[in-house]
Write an enzyme that holds these catalytic residues in place. Structure first.
Site, PDB file in Angstrom:
ATOM      1  N   ASP A 191       0.855  -1.185   0.000  1.00  0.00           N
ATOM      2  CA  ASP A 191       0.000   0.000   0.000  1.00  0.00           C
ATOM      3  C   ASP A 191       0.889   1.231   0.000  1.00  0.00           C
ATOM      4  O   ASP A 191       2.120   1.125  -0.087  1.00  0.00           O
ATOM      5  CB  ASP A 191      -0.953   0.003   1.197  1.00  0.00           C
ATOM      6  CG  ASP A 191      -2.298   0.637   0.860  1.00  0.00           C
ATOM      7  OD1 ASP A 191      -2.306   1.826   0.513  1.00  0.00           O
ATOM      8  OD2 ASP A 191      -3.328  -0.055   0.938  1.00  0.00           O
ATOM      9  N   HIS A 216      -2.607   3.096  -4.738  1.00  0.00           N
ATOM     10  CA  HIS A 216      -2.021   2.661  -3.461  1.00  0.00           C
ATOM     11  C   HIS A 216      -0.600   2.145  -3.693  1.00  0.00           C
ATOM     12  O   HIS A 216      -0.195   1.119  -3.145  1.00  0.00           O
ATOM     13  CB  HIS A 216      -2.895   1.588  -2.807  1.00  0.00           C
ATOM     14  CG  HIS A 216      -4.190   2.124  -2.266  1.00  0.00           C
ATOM     15  ND1 HIS A 216      -4.265   2.873  -1.122  1.00  0.00           N
ATOM     16  CD2 HIS A 216      -5.465   2.018  -2.731  1.00  0.00           C
ATOM     17  CE1 HIS A 216      -5.533   3.214  -0.887  1.00  0.00           C
ATOM     18  NE2 HIS A 216      -6.281   2.713  -1.860  1.00  0.00           N
ATOM     19  N   ASP A 261      -8.649  -0.321  -6.158  1.00  0.00           N
ATOM     20  CA  ASP A 261      -9.544   0.656  -5.553  1.00  0.00           C
ATOM     21  C   ASP A 261      -8.889   2.032  -5.454  1.00  0.00           C
ATOM     22  O   ASP A 261      -7.668   2.164  -5.449  1.00  0.00           O
ATOM     23  CB  ASP A 261      -9.963   0.194  -4.159  1.00  0.00           C
ATOM     24  CG  ASP A 261      -8.776   0.024  -3.222  1.00  0.00           C
ATOM     25  OD1 ASP A 261      -7.782  -0.601  -3.642  1.00  0.00           O
ATOM     26  OD2 ASP A 261      -8.824   0.528  -2.079  1.00  0.00           O
ATOM     27  N   GLU A 262      -9.725   3.033  -5.367  1.00  0.00           N
ATOM     28  CA  GLU A 262      -9.324   4.399  -5.018  1.00  0.00           C
ATOM     29  C   GLU A 262      -8.157   4.912  -5.874  1.00  0.00           C
ATOM     30  O   GLU A 262      -7.257   5.591  -5.391  1.00  0.00           O
ATOM     31  CB  GLU A 262      -8.975   4.482  -3.530  1.00  0.00           C
ATOM     32  CG  GLU A 262     -10.169   4.138  -2.640  1.00  0.00           C
ATOM     33  CD  GLU A 262      -9.829   4.112  -1.163  1.00  0.00           C
ATOM     34  OE1 GLU A 262     -10.734   4.378  -0.341  1.00  0.00           O
ATOM     35  OE2 GLU A 262      -8.668   3.807  -0.810  1.00  0.00           O
TER      36      GLU A 262
END
Length: 754
Positions: free
Chosen positions: A191, A261, A324-325
């Protein structure tokens, strides 16, 4: 030659009637609940019984050894050589299903059958739960259990990227998961805040990417030197963990985040960046960072090389790639990336992410693996073989299943374990939403929007422990348990069996096993809380327990409550010592808690007892104290630090004491940071302000922050207050010149003059 092993059970504690009446399902100490339980006549006396299994069959032997191990560790039985009524473990090809088993208990024998190693192992787990509860001279009620799970994927996600956990913790988590028939551990290994996996071809991933400096005071030692924080797993450690999990029929699904990430990886290898100014170290911010892998062919070569080493370590069919994100501002600003998008004929950067994910999915598929990612990957065109993990509510799973993709249910907030379990001030740090045990148990595993055929694409469900705020393994353990056990019930048992009143005694039996095994869990929701109200001459104490298990009992003489103590039914008009504890029948739940009901209670509030003015981003947030050791935990909305004390008593009040602290604002929230505003302070460091009736009301108290600005711990400020008497709402805020540090209230106390 095959050896038939026999051992006599000598039970070590308790007593149970050998021929007790057939129990109800809720009285059986089983979690998760088996698919079918048919009670029959009689019981099997355990004293003098003998365990018998074929040691030449590795799966049978593993089940027998697991049963013996769990009984020994939980104090349920000591095993010695001997003969007696048989407890048999047998492989039986007639028991259909990859995880199915049959357990038949008759007065003369107990027989566990399964066709697979997993079924034998799970059957031994069920048998352990029954025997452990029975007692030294106890008996197992006669019954036949036919069991198999409702879902194939029953998972827990552990985030080791935000905070690194030692191998011993990971293995302990795996062992506990196996006790509840959970079978997937998603291991979040990369991450923005850290890269935790040794990759031989790219050593800087762990030389640089595994280490960061934490935000605030925690980032420095006592001499003011930066503290290096982090860690990583060697390949030897990963192989050890994978083998440990496989022996317990748990698959580890590694998660390697992409394209977002990715800060830690980009800090290690800046050529992977999408910006001309890449980060130089992993981030100490929480939230959504803009750093994405670029779309160069050389970056895909890097990722494919990494995945080659990942696949060599993890035999899992699935490889999780995150997805994600992934905010696209760096991609949008990069001419080379935009030229690539145009060349590919893609209409948007979301479609470009879909192409990125599909390319990785194709690579995995060529190597016999399947891609799984968070539901944002549906924004682009991903391979039909891709599996979707739905976290932004249920919509991702519904969309995926309707499109023919397999899906795993993992929606926030219900299945996110970083949310607190009660409103108690004793909960660990975490997000402000409350996902208590009842709420989790009530989660609907069968979205009504899907047809019967589409439901077949739902592989199962998973709880996620993201660890931004779980700095210690104690915090992580408390956030995971017992909610992971409740997830096990949802994933294994049939939805038609849902009934909290029936489930609660079985959950209590689970907690009893934790005690026997000396395993940690969040006991806080079981412990009663007291709300003190009234006037100095007429006080009232209202008791409550958020777990919803058992009856609260209390004493007024300072002694610990017993199962025969008065049951709490309504607020108590009293003054003095009040001690409360919940009991489920005669079984104590949690620990007793002692309250001193005194008029002073009316004039003091911890932050956890105050309302937040808004709920934009509420957190139970640790202060930035030393990297090791205890820290204060604050209750704050970091987007709007503001608290309300409803109906504060101001008669005779002339003084105020405030315990305050500060935390670094290390939250990556994009443009939203520009909407966090403060009133202009009168002093350089700022002031705590108390306003009457509402947050635009008259200032009745103002405490300068200068005494607290010199250190990172909590500080008690004191000053005058002029509320004019009566009962009023109080609004507590800070006037400060800048966002850093973020000031927070820990406790507020009103007092008469002097």
């Amino acid at each position: 030659m095959r050896l038939i092993v026999s051992a006599t059970f000598a039970f070590l504690y308790g007593a149970a009637a050998a021929n007790a009446a057939a129990p109800s399902v809720s009285s059986l100490p089983l979690l998760p609940l088996p698919a079918s339980i048919v009670r029959t006549t009689g019981s099997f006396a355990l004293a003098g019984s003998a365990l018998s299994y074929d040691s030449g069959d590795a799966g049978v032997r593993a089940a027998g050894e697991r049963l013996t191990d769990l009984l020994t560790r939980s104090g349920g039985a000591a095993i010695a050589a001997g003969k007696g009524r048989p407890i048999r473990i047998r492989r039986d090809s007639q028991v259909a299903g990859p995880e199915a088993y049959q357990l038949e208990i008759k007065p003369g024998a107990v027989t566990l059958r399964a066709s697979t190693d997993a079924g034998l192992y799970y059957g031994a787990t069920t048998l352990w739960q029954l025997i452990q509860r029975a007692g030294p001279q106890g008996a197992l009620p006669a019954m036949t259990i036919d069991d198999a799970p409702a879902f194939a994927w029953r998972g827990v996600m552990l985030d080791s990227a935000r905070h690194f956990q030692p191998v011993a913790f990971v293995k302990a988590l795996i062992d506990r998961m196996a006790m509840d028939k959970l079978n997937v551990l998603q291991w979040h290994l990369t991450d923005d805040q850290g890269w935790r996996l040794q990759i031989d071809r790219y050593p800087r991933l762990t030389e640089v990417g595994a280490w960061r400096q934490n935000a605030g005071a925690a980032g420095f030692d006592a001499a003011g030197r930066p503290v290096r924080y982090g860690g990583f797993y060697t390949k030897a450690e990963v192989r050890e963990v994978v083998a440990y999990a496989a022996a317990r029929h748990i698959t580890i699904v590694p998660e390697i985040e992409m394209p977002g990430h990715a800060t830690a990886a980009i800090a290690a290898y800046p050529e992977l960046a999408s910006t001309a100014q890449p980060p130089t170290q992993p981030s100490n911010d929480w939230g959504i960072l803009p750093n994405l892998f670029n779309t160069d062919d050389s970056t895909f070569t890097f990722l494919e090389n990494v995945l080659d080493e990942v696949m060599a370590l993890f035999p899992s069919r699935y490889i999780h790639v995150g997805g994600d994100e992934a905010t696209k501002e760096q991609w949008a600003a990069n001419p080379r990336i935009q030229a690539r998008r145009t060349e590919l004929g893609l209409a948007s950067d979301d479609k470009l992410q879909g192409w990125f994910t599909a390319r990785i999915g194709d690579y995995l598929q060529k190597h016999g693996r399947r891609l799984i990612g968070w539901d944002e990957i549906l924004l682009g065109d991903v391979p039909q073989s891709a599996t979707i993990m739905s976290w932004r509510g249920m919509d991702g799973a519904i969309t995926a299943a309707k499109a023919g993709h397999d899906a795993v249910l993992s929606p926030a907030p219900d299945l996110y374990l970083d949310n607190r379990q009660s409103d108690s001030g004793d909960e660990p740090p975490g997000r402000g939403a409350i996902v208590d045990w009842k709420k989790l148990y009530a989660f609907d595993v069968a979205p009504p929007a899907l047809t019967e055929d589409q439901h077949k694409h739902l592989l199962g469900l998973q709880v996620n422990e993201f660890t931004e705020h779980a700095r210690t393994t104690d915090y992580a353990e408390r956030m995971i348990w017992p909610r992971a056990a409740i997830l096990a019930e949802l994933g294994w048992s049939r939805a038609t069996s849902r009934d909290w009143d029936s489930f609660a005694p079985r959950l209590a039996a689970e907690l009893d096993r934790y005690q026997a095994l000396n395993l940690g869990y969040d006991v806080t929701p079981l412990i009663p809380e007291a709300d003190i109200s009234g006037k100095p001459g007429a006080l009232s104490a209202a008791l409550r327990q958020q777990a919803g298990i058992g009856t609260i009992r209390y004493t007024l003489d300072g002694s610990a409550p017993a199962a025969t103590s008065p049951a709490y039914q309504a607020p108590l008009a009293m003054r003095g010592v009040l001690t409360a504890q919940a009991f489920l029948g005669t079984q104590p739940m949690g620990t007793p808690k002692r309250f001193t009901v005194d008029p002073a209670d009316l004039f003091s509030r911890a932050a956890s007892q105050l309302e937040l003015c808004a709920n934009k981003l509420p957190l139970r947030l640790e202060d930035d104290g030393p990297s090791n050791g205890p820290r204060a935990i604050y209750w704050v909305d970091v987007m709007q630090p503001c608290w309300i004390w409803r109906a504060a008593p101001l008669d005779g009040v002339r003084q105020v004491r405030a315990v305050v602290g500060s935390v670094p604002f290390n939250f990556a929230i994009g443009d939203a940071i520009n909407h966090i505003t403060f009133r202009k302070p009168e002093t350089a460091e700022g002031e705590l302000e108390i306003r009457q009736d509402d947050c635009n009301g008259r200032v009745i108290g103002k405490l300068p922050l200068a005494p607290a600005a010199a250190h990172s711990g909590t500080t008690t400020l004191q000053g005058s207050i002029n509320g004019g008497g009566g009962t009023h709402d109080l609004c507590i805020t800070f006037a400060q010149p800048k966002l850093q540090p973020l000031w927070v209230i820990d406790k507020l106390t009103l007092a008469p003059a002097g």
